[in-house]
Scaffold this active site. Structure first.
Site, PDB file in Angstrom:
ATOM      1  N   SER A   1       0.129  -8.677   0.998  1.00  0.00           N
ATOM      2  CA  SER A   1      -1.322  -8.689   1.164  1.00  0.00           C
ATOM      3  C   SER A   1      -1.636  -8.522   2.646  1.00  0.00           C
ATOM      4  O   SER A   1      -0.889  -9.008   3.510  1.00  0.00           O
ATOM      5  CB  SER A   1      -1.900 -10.013   0.662  1.00  0.00           C
ATOM      6  OG  SER A   1      -3.259 -10.144   1.046  1.00  0.00           O
ATOM      7  N   SER A   2      -2.743  -7.869   2.925  1.00  0.00           N
ATOM      8  CA  SER A   2      -3.169  -7.731   4.317  1.00  0.00           C
ATOM      9  C   SER A   2      -3.449  -9.094   4.944  1.00  0.00           C
ATOM     10  O   SER A   2      -3.338  -9.255   6.170  1.00  0.00           O
ATOM     11  CB  SER A   2      -4.424  -6.855   4.391  1.00  0.00           C
ATOM     12  OG  SER A   2      -4.150  -5.564   3.885  1.00  0.00           O
TER      13      SER A   2
ATOM     14  N   HIS B  72       0.834  -1.207   0.000  1.00  0.00           N
ATOM     15  CA  HIS B  72       0.000   0.000   0.000  1.00  0.00           C
ATOM     16  C   HIS B  72       0.869   1.257   0.000  1.00  0.00           C
ATOM     17  O   HIS B  72       0.615   2.213  -0.745  1.00  0.00           O
ATOM     18  CB  HIS B  72      -0.883   0.052   1.257  1.00  0.00           C
ATOM     19  CG  HIS B  72      -1.945  -0.992   1.327  1.00  0.00           C
ATOM     20  ND1 HIS B  72      -1.935  -1.986   2.273  1.00  0.00           N
ATOM     21  CD2 HIS B  72      -3.057  -1.191   0.582  1.00  0.00           C
ATOM     22  CE1 HIS B  72      -2.998  -2.754   2.119  1.00  0.00           C
ATOM     23  NE2 HIS B  72      -3.700  -2.297   1.097  1.00  0.00           N
TER      24      HIS B  72
ATOM     25  N   GLN C 250      -9.318  -7.026 -10.791  1.00  0.00           N
ATOM     26  CA  GLN C 250     -10.006  -5.874 -10.207  1.00  0.00           C
ATOM     27  C   GLN C 250      -9.609  -4.586 -10.916  1.00  0.00           C
ATOM     28  O   GLN C 250     -10.462  -3.723 -11.193  1.00  0.00           O
ATOM     29  CB  GLN C 250      -9.680  -5.782  -8.719  1.00  0.00           C
ATOM     30  CG  GLN C 250     -10.205  -4.536  -8.035  1.00  0.00           C
ATOM     31  CD  GLN C 250      -9.856  -4.498  -6.567  1.00  0.00           C
ATOM     32  OE1 GLN C 250     -10.551  -5.101  -5.758  1.00  0.00           O
ATOM     33  NE2 GLN C 250      -8.789  -3.810  -6.200  1.00  0.00           N
TER      34      GLN C 250
END
Length: 282
Positions: A187-188, A37, A155
């Protein structure tokens, strides 16, 4: 750093915030921020006068209620990370009610078939939820540029189609996948992996890299068969799907053509944690 929890408050803050002839950038997130992010946000900070980052766990894009319940929520830590990047970031961290009101439901979208491939086959209603939240956030924030990671490549393509079909006036920017040193895509969900599964997870990217080499001389079907065999031998990771698809249409490849770009997509379960990744093949 300004933090807004209501859309009216955010709109008031953004009025007159961006100088004339300069741009507003936007990175929508579901929080649990990590280096992937941050790399996207840094890119936006360099390219725009101001940046908005949203932190919102969107309920309508989860097809699994336990996944929604277990999704990490780390707002205070997220805010600390954002402050470490820039005090000029505007954060929008709304409640579910602020976004949806009393009725939490998705709009129905057509993305010209992009939504029926890969993730769409395994996550019912997922892309209606994605389209709903991204459209609403674009309408609230009204950015010039919006940044999305290529880890969620399907996405990304769907959001580009959303902007095109609904004339949203936003330029969508894809950003390179950010990987840990061992190759695992950030990734979270990675923070929920057990130690054993975290140690096994780099196998996903290792297999994608090997598949890319094989795709240079073998058919898509042969490469797919080989990948399935590798995961059957691996044991700790369960392959949900592996698909080689046209980057533009996301349709599975039947016969390779030199004029088209292809990408391999994969979804894997590490215990009960679902991980996705992809790699450009040419």
């Amino acid at each position: 750093m300004i933090i807004c929890h209501k859309k009216e408050e955010l709109r008031h803050v953004l009025e007159g915030l961006v100088p004339k002839n300069q741009t507003l950038g936007f990175v929508p997130t579901m929080g649990a921020l990590h280096e992937g992010h941050l790399s996207i946000i840094v890119k936006g900070l360099k390219e725009n006068a101001k940046m908005v980052v949203s932190i919102f766990v969107n309920p309508t894009q989860f097809d699994n209620s336990s996944d929604l319940k277990e999704y990490p929520r780390t707002l205070e830590h997220d805010l600390e990370l954002l402050r470490s990047l820039s005090e000029d970031i505007v954060v929008y961290a709304p409640t579910v009610e602020d976004i949806y009101g009393e009725l939490i439901s998705s709009e129905a979208f057509s993305f010209d078939g992009l939504e029926h491939q890969m993730e769409g086959k395994f996550r019912k209603g997922h892309f209606d939820g994605v389209g709903t939240i991204v459209k609403r956030l674009f309408e609230i924030v009204r950015p010039d540029f919006a940044y999305f990671g290529e880890k969620d490549f399907q996405q990304l393509r769907i959001i580009e189609k959303l902007v095109e079909k609904h004339h949203l006036g936003v330029k969508v920017i894809g950003c390179d996948i950010f990987r840990a040193e061992d190759g695992l895509a950030m990734s979270s969900r990675n923070q929920r992996l057990s130690k054993t599964h975290r140690e096994a997870a780099p196998f996903i990217y290792e297999t994608l890299k090997a598949a890319k080499i094989r795709f240079g001389t073998e058919s898509a079907n042969k490469v797919t068969t080989w990948v399935v065999e590798q995961f059957e031998k691996q044991g700790l990771l369960q392959l949900e799907y592996f698909t080689i698809a046209d980057e533009e249409t996301l349709l599975p490849v039947e016969t390779k053509q030199n004029t088209k770009s292809y990408r391999a997509f994969i979804a894997v379960f590490a215990g009960d944690i679902r991980l996705i990744d992809n790699i450009a093949l040419n």
